[in-house]
Motif scaffolding. Structure first.
Motif, PDB file in Angstrom:
ATOM      1  N   ILE A 111       1.710   6.480  -7.236  1.00 16.13           N
ATOM      2  CA  ILE A 111       0.778   7.343  -7.533  1.00 16.13           C
ATOM      3  C   ILE A 111       1.443   9.028  -7.410  1.00 16.13           C
ATOM      4  CG2 ILE A 111      -1.437   8.284  -6.610  1.00 16.13           C
ATOM      5  CD1 ILE A 111      -2.436   5.659  -6.001  1.00 16.13           C
ATOM      6  N   GLU A 112       1.897   9.324  -6.276  1.00 19.07           N
ATOM      7  CA  GLU A 112       2.520  10.493  -6.124  1.00 19.07           C
ATOM      8  C   GLU A 112       3.434  10.873  -7.259  1.00 19.07           C
ATOM      9  OE1 GLU A 112       4.525  10.723  -2.566  1.00 19.07           O
ATOM     10  OE2 GLU A 112       2.575  10.357  -1.157  1.00 19.07           O
ATOM     11  N   ASN A 146       2.519   1.884  -3.478  1.00 19.85           N
ATOM     12  CA  ASN A 146       1.317   1.964  -4.300  1.00 19.85           C
ATOM     13  C   ASN A 146       1.334   3.678  -4.350  1.00 19.85           C
ATOM     14  OD1 ASN A 146       1.138  -0.374  -5.486  1.00 19.85           O
ATOM     15  ND2 ASN A 146      -0.513  -0.707  -4.379  1.00 19.85           N
ATOM     16  N   LYS A 147       0.983   4.296  -2.956  1.00 19.80           N
ATOM     17  CA  LYS A 147       0.923   5.696  -2.571  1.00 19.80           C
ATOM     18  C   LYS A 147       2.071   6.413  -3.306  1.00 19.80           C
ATOM     19  CE  LYS A 147      -1.858   5.212   1.458  1.00 19.80           C
ATOM     20  NZ  LYS A 147      -1.872   5.263   2.889  1.00 19.80           N
ATOM     21  N   ARG A 148       3.278   5.751  -3.077  1.00 16.92           N
ATOM     22  CA  ARG A 148       4.436   6.539  -3.640  1.00 16.92           C
ATOM     23  C   ARG A 148       4.429   6.592  -5.190  1.00 16.92           C
ATOM     24  NH1 ARG A 148       7.621  10.548  -3.963  1.00 16.92           N
ATOM     25  NH2 ARG A 148       9.602   9.886  -4.425  1.00 16.92           N
ATOM     26  N   VAL A 177       0.816  -1.105  -0.087  1.00 16.99           N
ATOM     27  CA  VAL A 177       0.111  -0.063  -0.165  1.00 16.99           C
ATOM     28  C   VAL A 177       0.860   1.332   0.164  1.00 16.99           C
ATOM     29  CG1 VAL A 177      -1.586   1.251   1.474  1.00 16.99           C
ATOM     30  CG2 VAL A 177      -1.952  -0.950   1.139  1.00 16.99           C
ATOM     31  N   GLU A 178       1.907   1.207   0.713  1.00 16.95           N
ATOM     32  CA  GLU A 178       2.923   2.537   0.820  1.00 16.95           C
ATOM     33  C   GLU A 178       3.452   2.599  -0.598  1.00 16.95           C
ATOM     34  OE1 GLU A 178       3.007   4.667   3.159  1.00 16.95           O
ATOM     35  OE2 GLU A 178       1.584   3.731   4.236  1.00 16.95           O
TER      36      GLU A 178
END
Length: 61
Positions: free
Chosen positions: A47-48, A43-45, A40-41
């Motif tokens: 996306i950023e 994937n967030k990165r 999840v972390e």
């Protein structure tokens, strides 16, 4: 003397196998949980970074 029977040995191995299997299952579930948090972390990165890239590419046009 005690002469173990086949049924006694089988039940002994079953009694040992159940807790060992349970421990292995719990370890596997814990690892899956930890890996999903890491993913999840990541994937967030991603996306950023994609949002930054999209912002930079739209300014160049």
């Amino acid at each position: 003397m005690f002469a173990p029977s086949i049924m006694g040995m089988i039940s002994f191995f079953i009694v040992l196998a159940v807790p060992i299997s349970l421990v292995i299952l719990l370890i596997w579930i814990y690892r899956m949980y930890k890996n999903s948090e890491i993913q999840v972390e990541q994937n967030k990165r991603i996306i950023e970074l994609l949002e930054q890239f999209h912002g930079e590419s739209s300014k160049e046009i």
